[in-house]
Design an enzyme around this catalytic site. Structure first.
Site, PDB file in Angstrom:
ATOM      1  N   CYS B 114       0.897  -1.116   0.133  1.00  0.00           N
ATOM      2  CA  CYS B 114       0.068  -0.142  -0.076  1.00  0.00           C
ATOM      3  C   CYS B 114       1.048   1.196  -0.062  1.00  0.00           C
ATOM      4  O   CYS B 114       1.827   1.381  -0.641  1.00  0.00           O
ATOM      5  CB  CYS B 114      -0.991  -0.050   1.220  1.00  0.00           C
ATOM      6  SG  CYS B 114      -2.419   0.994   1.106  1.00  0.00           S
ATOM      7  N   ILE B 115       0.554   2.163   0.768  1.00  0.00           N
ATOM      8  CA  ILE B 115       1.299   3.536   0.722  1.00  0.00           C
ATOM      9  C   ILE B 115       2.705   3.383   1.641  1.00  0.00           C
ATOM     10  O   ILE B 115       3.191   4.501   1.744  1.00  0.00           O
ATOM     11  CB  ILE B 115       0.585   4.691   1.314  1.00  0.00           C
ATOM     12  CG1 ILE B 115      -0.391   4.467   2.640  1.00  0.00           C
ATOM     13  CG2 ILE B 115      -0.740   4.971   0.052  1.00  0.00           C
ATOM     14  CD1 ILE B 115      -1.071   5.816   2.922  1.00  0.00           C
TER      15      ILE B 115
END
Lengths: 240, 240
Positions: B114-115
């Site tokens: 993800c981030i």
């Protein structure tokens, strides 16, 4: 005040993904609201309940902190019971069984992931019901009076059982859709980019090689024997 | 002695499934051994590293316990950096960035979910690389010198980045297959019954409705602005 209390039962030796998969989805019940109408669950709460407030170790060594004890957990609208190799000890623990039984009596939804089904079963919650569990343990379901149905998620009345470990993710979306609507479930799915692409198609014995299935069945033998013994004793004594 | 140290970076406000998804898979590296040969990783260890030993709260309120600090974590063979809304604070935290940079320098695999990609990027690990991240944040990848590649898992050299949240599960199987072989990856997939059946096909903007994508993009705006500012400042200052 919360309009909807979601509670997870955690015990030593749980399989953490049984719990954290549905946690990630169900803890988002409050957001996003439906795109078509305001959320009915803007203040839904999530409880992680254990015997004490001490860290609970998963069967792979992950330490999880409860946020309430069985004693001080408020009444739950949804109770979710994960599985894990620690289930044999949990099946022998009166406090854990008592909590499940007491909370399930007032809950709108009674749910399990993987072999958590046998904890529901041990307190009589699967008697006469269709149910599922981890593929290696489905043949034990009759010990708790349940009939195995071959599906990833099985609903019978207000009882939802799901298949092994990662099935908890799929189950949670089914619950969100029912509670808050399909739009909300889809929005949560998008938010966690749940667009699975397993590199292999080997997640069920129907698809896995015979060698892999045999190896995993062998590795599950101790847990299977432990559950059988725990439930066998229980069933025998309840028949007296 | 461990032949392979897997370590996860945990920080306040992580998305716990970014971490617990790959944890469930990668912590099984030691077992099962390959069906064709003895495991090379029978003593692989899993580390959950944080700034201190205090419980770390996820962005949905789940409390996770580290099992080591950044300071006392042994050298990692694989470092995995999850994402979560807490990433904006993590991007400003010198200890977190220092740990990632120091460990990545000696690791065989440098990975993100993800981030979490932006934490790798902030210490220069994505410069000139192809990479992916959560769908709502892909356009920020050039800020760290990376080129977005539309895929759930992107490998460039020894750097694996994965898409949003649940992509960590898929990434972990890809790593297991490479490290321990396809047979082992398939056996672990079978053991956690990873046979996903999302009730809806809405896990990526390519498939989700425009309304859901717009709602989720709007909800991600604050995180996006925070990451942009954190990285923009960093890029500007490093250009001085």
């Amino acid at each position: 005040m919360s309009e909807f209390n979601v509670g997870f039962v955690v015990f030593p030796g749980i399989t953490q993904l049984d719990f954290t998969g549905p946690f990630e989805v169900l803890s988002r019940l409050a957001t996003p609201p439906s795109m078509s109408e305001p959320s009915r669950f803007a203040n839904a709460q999530t409880y992680v309940a254990a015997k004490t407030m001490a860290p609970v170790e998963s069967d792979r060594g992950l330490l999880l902190m409860p946020n309430c004890t069985f004693e001080d957990c408020p009444p739950l609208d949804l109770i979710c019971v994960p599985g894990g190799t620690g289930i044999v000890e949990a099946l022998a623990d009166a406090e854990t069984l008592g909590f499940i039984s007491r909370q399930a009596a007032g809950a709108r939804y009674v749910t399990s992931v993987c072999i958590g089904a046998f904890l529901l079963g041990a307190v009589g919650l699967l008697r006469g019901k269709r149910a599922t569990t981890h593929w290696a343990h489905t043949s034990l379901l009759p010990l708790v009076g349940a009939t195995y149905e071959k599906a990833r998620i099985v609903r019978d009345g207000n009882v939802f059982t799901s298949a092994g470990v990662s099935a908890g993710l799929d189950f949670a979306f089914a619950i969100i859709a029912e509670l808050a609507g399909v739009d909300v479930a889809k929005a949560i799915q998008l938010s966690i980019e749940y667009d699975p692409e397993p590199p292999f198609d080997a997640g069920h014995p129907d698809k896995a090689s015979k060698a892999a299935t045999a190896l995993m069945t062998q590795r599950n033998a101790a847990a299977r024997a432990g559950i059988e013994q725990a439930l066998g004793g229980r069933l025998a004594s309840s028949a007296n």
